[in-house]
Design a protein around this motif. Structure first.
Motif, PDB file in Angstrom:
ATOM      1  N   HIS A   1      45.157  14.996  23.433  1.00  0.00           N
ATOM      2  CA  HIS A   1      46.559  15.379  23.539  1.00  0.00           C
ATOM      3  C   HIS A   1      47.120  14.948  24.892  1.00  0.00           C
ATOM      4  N   HIS A   2      48.372  14.601  24.890  1.00  0.00           N
ATOM      5  CA  HIS A   2      49.124  14.324  26.116  1.00  0.00           C
ATOM      6  C   HIS A   2      48.641  13.073  26.844  1.00  0.00           C
ATOM      7  N   LEU A   3      47.841  12.228  26.145  1.00  0.00           N
ATOM      8  CA  LEU A   3      47.440  10.973  26.790  1.00  0.00           C
ATOM      9  C   LEU A   3      48.676  10.101  26.989  1.00  0.00           C
ATOM     10  N   ARG A   4      48.773   9.489  28.157  1.00  0.00           N
ATOM     11  CA  ARG A   4      49.875   8.558  28.421  1.00  0.00           C
ATOM     12  C   ARG A   4      49.291   7.215  28.836  1.00  0.00           C
TER      13      ARG A   4
ATOM     14  N   VAL B   1      46.157  -2.498  31.800  1.00  0.00           N
ATOM     15  CA  VAL B   1      46.589  -1.295  31.093  1.00  0.00           C
ATOM     16  C   VAL B   1      45.904  -0.098  31.743  1.00  0.00           C
ATOM     17  N   ARG B   2      46.662   0.948  32.040  1.00  0.00           N
ATOM     18  CA  ARG B   2      46.096   2.154  32.648  1.00  0.00           C
ATOM     19  C   ARG B   2      46.451   3.371  31.795  1.00  0.00           C
ATOM     20  N   LEU B   3      45.489   4.260  31.606  1.00  0.00           N
ATOM     21  CA  LEU B   3      45.717   5.496  30.851  1.00  0.00           C
ATOM     22  C   LEU B   3      45.695   6.689  31.806  1.00  0.00           C
ATOM     23  N   SER B   4      46.294   7.793  31.348  1.00  0.00           N
ATOM     24  CA  SER B   4      46.439   8.946  32.238  1.00  0.00           C
ATOM     25  C   SER B   4      45.116   9.646  32.538  1.00  0.00           C
TER      26      SER B   4
END
Ligand code: FE2
Ligand code: FE2
Length: 660
Positions: free
Chosen positions: A104-107, A164-167
């Protein structure tokens, strides 16, 4: 922009809720429940993750805390409505986890800069969920996640790094690209010479299989091999043992992968793939997805394995993360699992909803045709045409645009040949799937494409047509209004303004090859009234630079100009066939235009040399065969033609018609 339906999930979090509700609604057995959740747990998700993780690590990625990896990065141009390229780049990648879901809430963000490790600009990316349900009661749900961003604010002809970077801290490896040159017309400095590449009918050489689970079996009870997706169905590995390239003793057993890698040797500024992209649907008739009879196909259905896309996107990533890949749709790209938008419940009309999420096809075509678009690179205008809308052979999608595609094509060609962009666009390339002109036994020519496009392309002087569908390499002589205008053997210089349109079939991208039409026989009859004599009675053979027919020309095979034994699909007699889709009929024809014929694997590299207004500009098409037996080389040039025009002078003032 993805259309949002309030009652259907769009974000990852919305999907998680939707999936829970959907599963709770199914009053079915544990077995069906497990089927429905197959994408979210078990062997498939683990296999997906293993593949993606290897690509992620090989590309220099760094894991974060959530166990999600970024794979299959690919780039696309971002043209404006008139086709001129914006100083921008579209980036799409896949997000894969071991569980088949995302936290959840991954950006996600795509970071851009001018040097590795220095990423000044940060673009928030959209995380999109693609899912579809098989056409089986209680059937499984396919589920994949993609991250998408459009990088804007770039400068033309400039070099950029991105990642690409993820939260959760996940970071992909570094990749880079060069933006397209600004299009000034020919009054200013012309763009530098450039090369692009093209092929079609590519597929993969690695089948995504799940050896621990099979349809109709309780996963808990399955321990042996077998698998719901056996090798040789969803991959290219059903090559004929005698194929001199991909066969048992061949020179290259994985031509799809090899040719993608070989493209790097040509330094292309973009690559065209003229349909039949990855063969997640190996049946290719756009019918509802049903794997319950694999390896067979249930009547009226198509087999489908969504995870072939994962393999394909990782296969092309070493090229496509660095240079835009532009796709047209073939018959194997009609995927009704996803409907038109990728949302369950859509009527499965054209079935391009999956492509909307996995790829980044420009949205400047007719609004009902997501795979129809245009772009202008330097002095070359490129048109992606959807052959599925026009085919008489496979009529699942025929006519779906209601004529909108053809109207749009003519508007575009008029703009490029008579309107405001005619000073800029010297050469016009159209790429699409089914052949308007080919003599291959399996599909030959499609009258739907020929009837609709030949008059338009002749009228507006399209220079080159890149086709696929027939799994071999074939080039025509220049054609205008259905007639060859002149012979154009290897080495020819062609003046398209006078000579007409050259059609190339580059369905030689990796899928097992097809033969040319055989010698006349009761099963391959010549046209009525035609009595073949002499060499015409021999099997239709090959012809390319260096080719030596066994026994000498015209003694073992007919590789002459008189191919009497081809055919063209007609809409006359259209009926639903045994596979369950409407199909036209084959009409035998004598043809005169088949010039280059190579029955193995090849791609083309096109070298464009722009010119100052009023000066010569050239467009050279080189055909590069993959691992030509006996050559000992990774690739071999087997054909070359050069188109010649006067830069900035391609405006058509009077439209010529046949007989003038
Ligand atoms: Fe194909
Ligand atoms: Fe095809």
């Amino acid at each position: 922009m993805t259309k949002r339906f309030p009652d259907r999930p769009v974000t990852v979090d919305e999907f998680a809720e939707w999936n829970t509700r959907a599963l709770a609604r199914q009053s079915v057995s544990r077995r069906s429940m497990l089927k429905a959740a197959v994408a979210g747990a078990g062997g498939v998700a683990v296999a997906q993750f293993t593949l993606a993780n290897a690509a992620f690590a090989a590309g220099g990625g760094t894991a974060g805390s959530a166990g999600v990896v970024v794979s299959g990065r690919h780039l696309s141009f971002v043209p404006a409505s008139d086709g001129l390229l914006r100083p921008a780049m579209a980036v799409t990648a896949q997000l894969v986890s071991k569980t088949g879901t995302l936290p959840h809430h991954l950006r996600a963000w795509v970071e851009v800069g001018t040097a590795p490790g220095h990423y000044g600009d940060c673009h928030e990316a959209d995380i999109q969920h693609l899912y579809g349900q098989y056409a089986i009661p209680g059937g499984p749900v396919s589920s994949q996640f993609y991250v998408k961003a459009v990088l804007t604010g770039l400068r033309p002809s400039s070099f950029y790094h991105y990642r690409v970077r993820l939260s959760d801290g996940t970071v992909s490896g570094d990749a880079h690209f060069t933006t397209a040159p600004a299009t000034h017309g020919h009054d200013l400095r012309p763009p530098k010479p450039f090369t692009f590449t093209a092929f079609a009918d590519v597929g993969t050489n690695t089948a995504p299989t799940d050896p621990k689970w099979a349809w109709g079996q309780d996963p808990a009870s399955v321990t042996g091999a077998g698998g719901v997706w056996p090798a040789g169905v969803f991959d290219d590995n059903y090559y004929n043992a005698a194929d001199p390239v991909a066969g048992t003793n061949g020179t290259d057993r994985t031509p799809a992968v090899t040719q993608t890698s070989l493209m790097a040797t040509q330094n292309p500024v973009f690559t065209l793939l003229a349909g039949d992209i990855c063969y997640a649907d190996p049946d290719g008739s756009g019918l509802p997805a049903d794997d319950s009879a694999v390896p067979g196909t249930p009547p009226g259905k198509n087999r489908y394995n969504p995870y072939v896309w994962d393999v394909f996107l990782t296969q092309i990533e070493p090229q496509a993360a660095f240079t835009p890949w532009m796709f047209a749709t073939g018959n194997h790209d009609m995927e009704p699992l996803y409907g038109n938008t990728g949302f369950l419940g859509d009527s499965p009309n054209h079935g391009y909803g999956g492509h909307a999420k996995r790829l980044d096809m420009p949205d400047n075509g007719p609004h009902t045709c997501p795979s129809v678009y245009r772009f202008v690179y330097g002095n070359v205008g490129v048109l992606s045409v959807d052959a599925n809308d026009l085919s008489y052979e496979i009529q699942t999608n025929t006519g779906y645009s209601g004529g909108a595609q053809l109207r749009w094509l003519e508007d575009t060609l008029r703009e490029w040949r008579r309107g405001g962009l005619s000073d800029t666009v010297d050469f016009v390339v159209a790429f699409f799937h089914h052949c308007a002109y080919s003599t291959t036994n399996n599909h030959a020519s499609d009258g739907g494409l020929r009837d609709k496009l030949d008059p338009l392309f002749s009228k507006y002087q399209v220079d080159l047509v890149v086709q696929g569908h027939n799994h071999l390499l074939e080039r025509t002589d220049p054609i205008r209004y259905g007639r060859r205008t002149r012979p154009a053997p290897d080495g020819s210089t062609i003046r398209p303004a006078d000579d007409g349109v050259t059609y190339l079939c580059v369905g030689s991208g990796g899928r097992p090859r097809y033969p040319f039409r055989p010698a006349p026989s009761p099963t391959a009859p010549p046209p009525p009234g035609v009595t073949p004599t002499g060499p015409q009675l021999l099997p239709e053979g090959q012809r390319y630079r260096g080719y030596q027919p066994a026994g000498g020309a015209n003694t073992a095979e007919n590789n002459t100009e008189n191919v009497v034994n081809s055919y063209v699909w007609s809409k006359d007699g259209t009926a639903v066939n045994a596979s369950g889709y409407p199909q036209g009929t084959k009409v035998p024809e004598v043809i005169e235009w088949s010039q280059v014929r190579y029955d193995d694997y090849a791609f083309i590299a096109v070298d464009v040399v722009p010119g100052r207004r009023g000066h010569r500009t050239t467009f050279t098409v080189r055909t590069l065969a993959d691992a030509l037996p006996g050559s000992g080389e990774p690739y071999t040039e087997i054909d070359r033609i050069t188109f010649e025009r006067t830069a900035g002078r391609s405006r058509i003032r009077t439209i010529e018609r046949p007989g003038h």
